[in-house]
Design an enzyme around this catalytic site. Structure first.
Site, PDB file in Angstrom:
ATOM      1  N   ILE A  18      20.364 -18.161  24.156  1.00 29.32           N
ATOM      2  CA  ILE A  18      20.023 -19.577  24.114  1.00 29.32           C
ATOM      3  C   ILE A  18      21.143 -20.434  24.709  1.00 29.32           C
ATOM      4  CG2 ILE A  18      19.523 -21.468  22.492  1.00 29.32           C
ATOM      5  CD1 ILE A  18      18.501 -19.079  20.592  1.00 29.32           C
ATOM      6  N   TYR A 165      24.105 -13.803   7.188  1.00 27.40           N
ATOM      7  CA  TYR A 165      23.759 -14.657   8.335  1.00 27.40           C
ATOM      8  C   TYR A 165      23.161 -15.981   7.838  1.00 27.40           C
ATOM      9  CZ  TYR A 165      21.293 -16.263  12.521  1.00 27.40           C
ATOM     10  OH  TYR A 165      20.819 -17.019  13.577  1.00 27.40           O
ATOM     11  N   LYS A 169      24.418 -19.931   8.323  1.00 30.53           N
ATOM     12  CA  LYS A 169      23.568 -20.970   8.920  1.00 30.53           C
ATOM     13  C   LYS A 169      23.394 -22.156   7.959  1.00 30.53           C
ATOM     14  CE  LYS A 169      23.849 -19.462  12.486  1.00 30.53           C
ATOM     15  NZ  LYS A 169      24.115 -20.110  13.782  1.00 30.53           N
TER      16      LYS A 169
HETATM   17  N1  LIG Z   1      17.645 -15.610  18.433  1.00 31.80           N
HETATM   18  C1  LIG Z   1      17.056 -16.216  17.412  1.00 31.80           C
HETATM   19  O1  LIG Z   1      15.942 -15.870  16.981  1.00 31.80           O
HETATM   20  C2  LIG Z   1      17.760 -17.347  16.707  1.00 31.80           C
HETATM   21  C3  LIG Z   1      17.084 -18.016  15.690  1.00 31.80           C
HETATM   22  C4  LIG Z   1      17.723 -19.056  15.041  1.00 31.80           C
HETATM   23  C5  LIG Z   1      18.995 -19.422  15.423  1.00 31.80           C
HETATM   24  N2  LIG Z   1      19.636 -18.750  16.407  1.00 31.80           N
HETATM   25  C6  LIG Z   1      20.983 -19.171  16.766  1.00 31.80           C
HETATM   26  O2  LIG Z   1      21.068 -19.391  18.168  1.00 31.80           O
HETATM   27  C7  LIG Z   1      22.437 -19.264  18.575  1.00 31.80           C
HETATM   28  C8  LIG Z   1      22.514 -18.432  19.817  1.00 31.80           C
HETATM   29  O3  LIG Z   1      22.113 -17.114  19.521  1.00 31.80           O
HETATM   30  P1  LIG Z   1      21.254 -16.219  20.506  1.00 31.80           P
HETATM   31  O4  LIG Z   1      20.008 -15.904  19.795  1.00 31.80           O
HETATM   32  O5  LIG Z   1      21.214 -16.817  21.846  1.00 31.80           O
HETATM   33  O6  LIG Z   1      22.136 -14.868  20.473  1.00 31.80           O
HETATM   34  P2  LIG Z   1      22.956 -14.108  21.606  1.00 31.80           P
HETATM   35  O7  LIG Z   1      22.127 -13.903  22.808  1.00 31.80           O
HETATM   36  O8  LIG Z   1      23.519 -12.900  20.912  1.00 31.80           O
HETATM   37  O9  LIG Z   1      24.150 -15.102  21.937  1.00 31.80           O
HETATM   38  C9  LIG Z   1      25.222 -15.243  21.056  1.00 31.80           C
HETATM   39  C10 LIG Z   1      26.409 -15.757  21.828  1.00 31.80           C
HETATM   40  O10 LIG Z   1      27.525 -15.859  20.939  1.00 31.80           O
HETATM   41  C11 LIG Z   1      28.645 -15.216  21.502  1.00 31.80           C
HETATM   42  N3  LIG Z   1      29.478 -14.613  20.467  1.00 31.80           N
HETATM   43  C12 LIG Z   1      29.115 -13.733  19.506  1.00 31.80           C
HETATM   44  N4  LIG Z   1      30.188 -13.372  18.780  1.00 31.80           N
HETATM   45  C13 LIG Z   1      31.247 -14.044  19.297  1.00 31.80           C
HETATM   46  C14 LIG Z   1      32.622 -14.088  18.995  1.00 31.80           C
HETATM   47  N5  LIG Z   1      33.172 -13.345  18.018  1.00 31.80           N
HETATM   48  N6  LIG Z   1      33.429 -14.882  19.734  1.00 31.80           N
HETATM   49  C15 LIG Z   1      32.922 -15.625  20.734  1.00 31.80           C
HETATM   50  N7  LIG Z   1      31.619 -15.637  21.071  1.00 31.80           N
HETATM   51  C16 LIG Z   1      30.803 -14.838  20.358  1.00 31.80           C
HETATM   52  C17 LIG Z   1      28.068 -14.156  22.437  1.00 31.80           C
HETATM   53  O11 LIG Z   1      28.963 -13.915  23.513  1.00 31.80           O
HETATM   54  P3  LIG Z   1      29.864 -12.585  23.738  1.00 31.80           P
HETATM   55  O12 LIG Z   1      29.067 -11.411  23.328  1.00 31.80           O
HETATM   56  O13 LIG Z   1      30.228 -12.656  25.196  1.00 31.80           O
HETATM   57  O14 LIG Z   1      31.055 -12.825  22.869  1.00 31.80           O
HETATM   58  C18 LIG Z   1      26.830 -14.841  22.979  1.00 31.80           C
HETATM   59  O15 LIG Z   1      27.148 -15.622  24.107  1.00 31.80           O
HETATM   60  C19 LIG Z   1      23.177 -18.707  17.367  1.00 31.80           C
HETATM   61  O16 LIG Z   1      23.858 -19.756  16.713  1.00 31.80           O
HETATM   62  C20 LIG Z   1      22.084 -18.165  16.486  1.00 31.80           C
HETATM   63  O17 LIG Z   1      22.450 -18.164  15.120  1.00 31.80           O
HETATM   64  C21 LIG Z   1      19.048 -17.723  17.082  1.00 31.80           C
END
Ligand SMILES: NC(=O)c1ccc[n+]([C@@H]2O[C@H](COP(=O)([O-])OP(=O)(O)OC[C@H]3O[C@@H](n4cnc5c(N)ncnc54)[C@H](OP(=O)(O)O)[C@@H]3O)[C@@H](O)[C@H]2O)c1
Length: 287
Positions: A18, A165, A169
């Site tokens: 995202i 998690y 949140k």
């Molecule tokens: N996917 C869903 O269904 C969903 C639903 C509700 C909310 N969200 C929220 O949406 C947001 C984005 O998540 P996403 O679904 O897009 O997941 P994602 O594709 O896994 O992206 C997560 C991002 O966070 C970075 N990250 C993770 N651990 C890190 C660390 N220790 N230090 C620095 N960067 C870190 C990752 O980069 P690197 O791996 O390069 O570090 C990646 O760019 C999150 O806040 C998540 O809680 C997602």
């Protein structure tokens, strides 16, 4: 949409999912975007993608599990840019097993909540000087099932990945709501649930049961949002004129929605604020 080419945004967690889609969208309206993550190769790709849309981008590598690295990221942003219009606290993880960071904090709490707390603290003067500016934090509707036990923030008594998690949140929602209440004019704060986005990388390191549940849920008709659509709410909160006056709003996508009632519990918010300050080594009396 604010398409002023001088605008600068920092999007954490923009090497995937995202955050990466949101960075591309900001680039496409001409913004300069600083993107962060740990993976340099994915960071390079995000920069290319933002530049292909016509925006400018830089990758700043940072592991947000480490408080000093978060502070160093803020320093790097201040050194590189003389303004910051939007901070998107988006990076998050959902570890399948309990892990403590080198600072001794439970990992999902550290990356998902403590890092945004410290980063916002350190960058607020730059945001305020660039105002009107916005702080947008990515939460989840799962905050509703989160429980905060201040006597066991390390989760020593037991670890359930989904509960951990959800707790992080809930902390996002409490933090953003408290931030909005504390901020004066010039900087606003909001919090966004992007929808259920099974195609992002979030579930990569999740427990087997969460990964299986996610795969099954993603197959149900009408359940699940694309990564691109998941970024919609973030971009809306970051740049839509209508969102400029709604400090403290909780969005599901682009729709202002009522968060869990605990978001209105001022004592709970204050306690989290104070304890978070102690955990990341700053004075709680901010902004
Ligand atoms: N996917 C869903 O269904 C969903 C639903 C509700 C909310 N969200 C929220 O949406 C947001 C984005 O998540 P996403 O679904 O897009 O997941 P994602 O594709 O896994 O992206 C997560 C991002 O966070 C970075 N990250 C993770 N651990 C890190 C660390 N220790 N230090 C620095 N960067 C870190 C990752 O980069 P690197 O791996 O390069 O570090 C990646 O760019 C999150 O806040 C998540 O809680 C997602």
């Amino acid at each position: 949409m604010d398409t002023n080419p001088e605008r600068v945004a920092l999007v954490t967690g923009a090497t995937s999912g995202i955050g990466r889609a949101a960075a591309r969208r900001l680039g496409s309206i001409g913004w300069t975007v600083a993107v962060t993550g740990r993976d340099a190769e994915r960071g390079r790709r995000t920069v290319e993608e933002v530049e292909e849309t016509g925006g400018e981008a830089t990758f700043l590598r940072a592991d947000l599990a480490d408080v000093e690295t978060v502070a160093a990221l803020a320093d790097a942003v201040r050194e590189r840019y003389d303004r910051l219009d939007v901070l998107v606290n988006n990076a998050a993880c959902s570890p399948g097993e309990r892990r403590l960071t080198d600072d001794g904090h439970e990992r999902s709490f550290a990356v998902n909540h403590l890092a945004p707390y410290r980063l916002t603290h350190d960058l607020l003067p730059l945001l305020a000087a660039s105002g009107p500016a916005r702080v947008v934090t990515t939460a989840s509707t799962l905050h509703r099932r989160g429980e905060l036990d201040f006597d066991d923030l390390r989760l020593d008594s037991g670890y359930d990945p989904l509960d951990a998690y959800a707790r992080s949140k809930l902390a996002n929602v409490l933090f953003a709501t408290e931030l909005a209440a504390r901020l004066g004019k010039g900087v606003t704060a909001s919090v966004v649930h992007p929808g259920f986005v099974p195609g992002s990388g979030l579930y990569r390191d999740a427990s087997l049961s969460v990964r299986t549940g996610t795969r099954l849920a993603a197959r149900l008709p009408g359940v699940g949002t694309s990564v691109e659509d998941g970024a919609e709410g973030l971009v809306y909160a970051a740049v839509a004129p209508a969102a400029a006056t709604r400090s403290g709003a909780y969005y599901e996508g682009t729709r202002p929605t009522e968060p869990d009632p605990r978001a209105h519990d001022e004592r709970l918010r204050e306690r989290l604020w104070t304890q978070s300050a102690a955990m990341v080594g700053v004075d709680p009396d901010w902004p």
